[in-house]
Motif scaffolding. Structure first.
Motif, PDB file in Angstrom:
ATOM      1  N   LEU A  86     -13.779  48.041  20.599  1.00 32.94           N
ATOM      2  CA  LEU A  86     -12.481  47.516  20.186  1.00 32.94           C
ATOM      3  C   LEU A  86     -11.718  48.646  19.514  1.00 32.94           C
ATOM      4  O   LEU A  86     -12.297  49.684  19.188  1.00 32.94           O
ATOM      5  CB  LEU A  86     -12.664  46.346  19.207  1.00 32.94           C
ATOM      6  CG  LEU A  86     -13.429  45.134  19.732  1.00 32.94           C
ATOM      7  CD1 LEU A  86     -13.711  44.158  18.593  1.00 32.94           C
ATOM      8  CD2 LEU A  86     -12.674  44.461  20.856  1.00 32.94           C
ATOM      9  N   MET A 121      -7.785  44.586  20.982  1.00 35.73           N
ATOM     10  CA  MET A 121      -8.319  44.958  22.287  1.00 35.73           C
ATOM     11  C   MET A 121      -7.733  46.292  22.759  1.00 35.73           C
ATOM     12  O   MET A 121      -8.378  47.021  23.495  1.00 35.73           O
ATOM     13  CB  MET A 121      -8.015  43.875  23.323  1.00 35.73           C
ATOM     14  CG  MET A 121      -8.586  42.507  22.989  1.00 35.73           C
ATOM     15  SD  MET A 121     -10.381  42.468  22.869  1.00 35.73           S
ATOM     16  CE  MET A 121     -10.830  42.485  24.590  1.00 35.73           C
ATOM     17  N   GLU A 122      -6.505  46.592  22.328  1.00 32.43           N
ATOM     18  CA  GLU A 122      -5.804  47.781  22.805  1.00 32.43           C
ATOM     19  C   GLU A 122      -5.122  48.497  21.640  1.00 32.43           C
ATOM     20  O   GLU A 122      -4.709  47.862  20.685  1.00 32.43           O
ATOM     21  CB  GLU A 122      -4.703  47.383  23.793  1.00 32.43           C
ATOM     22  CG  GLU A 122      -5.163  46.568  24.971  1.00 32.43           C
ATOM     23  CD  GLU A 122      -3.976  45.957  25.701  1.00 32.43           C
ATOM     24  OE1 GLU A 122      -2.998  46.686  25.953  1.00 32.43           O
ATOM     25  OE2 GLU A 122      -4.031  44.757  25.985  1.00 32.43           O
ATOM     26  N   ASN A 174      -3.613  42.198  20.968  1.00 35.45           N
ATOM     27  CA  ASN A 174      -4.601  41.179  21.337  1.00 35.45           C
ATOM     28  C   ASN A 174      -5.704  41.084  20.277  1.00 35.45           C
ATOM     29  O   ASN A 174      -6.886  41.027  20.579  1.00 35.45           O
ATOM     30  CB  ASN A 174      -5.190  41.455  22.722  1.00 35.45           C
ATOM     31  CG  ASN A 174      -4.122  41.473  23.787  1.00 35.45           C
ATOM     32  OD1 ASN A 174      -3.275  40.598  23.834  1.00 35.45           O
ATOM     33  ND2 ASN A 174      -4.151  42.497  24.622  1.00 35.45           N
ATOM     34  N   SER A 175      -5.262  41.030  19.032  1.00 36.22           N
ATOM     35  CA  SER A 175      -6.193  41.047  17.911  1.00 36.22           C
ATOM     36  C   SER A 175      -7.057  39.786  17.837  1.00 36.22           C
ATOM     37  O   SER A 175      -8.257  39.882  17.607  1.00 36.22           O
ATOM     38  CB  SER A 175      -5.426  41.239  16.602  1.00 36.22           C
ATOM     39  OG  SER A 175      -6.316  41.457  15.544  1.00 36.22           O
ATOM     40  N   ALA A 192      -9.792  40.005  20.240  1.00 35.24           N
ATOM     41  CA  ALA A 192     -10.781  40.994  19.801  1.00 35.24           C
ATOM     42  C   ALA A 192     -11.758  40.385  18.796  1.00 35.24           C
ATOM     43  O   ALA A 192     -12.971  40.566  18.916  1.00 35.24           O
ATOM     44  CB  ALA A 192     -10.083  42.202  19.193  1.00 35.24           C
ATOM     45  N   SER A 236     -14.088  37.980  20.468  1.00 37.33           N
ATOM     46  CA  SER A 236     -15.128  38.676  21.226  1.00 37.33           C
ATOM     47  C   SER A 236     -16.186  39.253  20.289  1.00 37.33           C
ATOM     48  O   SER A 236     -17.374  39.267  20.626  1.00 37.33           O
ATOM     49  CB  SER A 236     -14.529  39.760  22.122  1.00 37.33           C
ATOM     50  OG  SER A 236     -14.046  40.845  21.378  1.00 37.33           O
TER      51      SER A 236
END
Length: 131
Positions: A26, A91-92, A101-102, A105, A108
């Motif tokens: 991440l 994520m990015e 896209n926290s 993340a 996940s």
């Protein structure tokens, strides 16, 4: 117990990094290094126990026993304004050095850790970490 690494690059206005364990990766966002000042600085380099957090402000994960600091969490955050001395994961990492896209993340990470505690080694990144 899994041991993650947070490999960081220090920029003048923020700290960005790669949060990883084996093939799980991440991106991270923190405040810049300001001598470990509470609510003003990224977390001091070292090895920490991270536990699931059901009582903190954000209720994701809590970093334990950071010298001179309290209430440090790993939580949803996309921009610096979302962070007060904590660690945001996404994520990015965008070209603007914010993370995206926290929430996905963090979800996940919970799945990957089975909601269990883990160790976190925070250190400066090398060129190989970003590959």
């Amino acid at each position: 117990m899994k041991k993650f690494e947070l490999c960081r690059s220090y920029l003048p206005d923020r700290t960005v990094g790669i949060f990883k364990h084996e093939d799980f990766k991440l991106k991270s966002l923190e405040l810049p290094w300001r001598n470990n000042l509470e609510d003003k600085s990224c977390v001091k380099e070292g090895v920490y126990l991270v536990v699931p957090d059901s009582t903190g402000k954000h209720k994701w994960f809590s970093i334990q026993d950071v010298e001179g600091r309290t209430d440090i969490e790993i939580h949803v955050a996309n921009y610096l304004k979302d962070i007060n001395g904590c660690v945001g994961l996404g994520m990015e990492l965008g070209r603007d050095y914010n993370i995206y896209n926290s929430k996905a993340a963090l979800e996940s990470l919970v799945e990957y850790t089975n909601g269990e505690s883990f160790l976190l080694h925070i250190r400066a990144a090398t060129a190989e970490d970003w590959v």
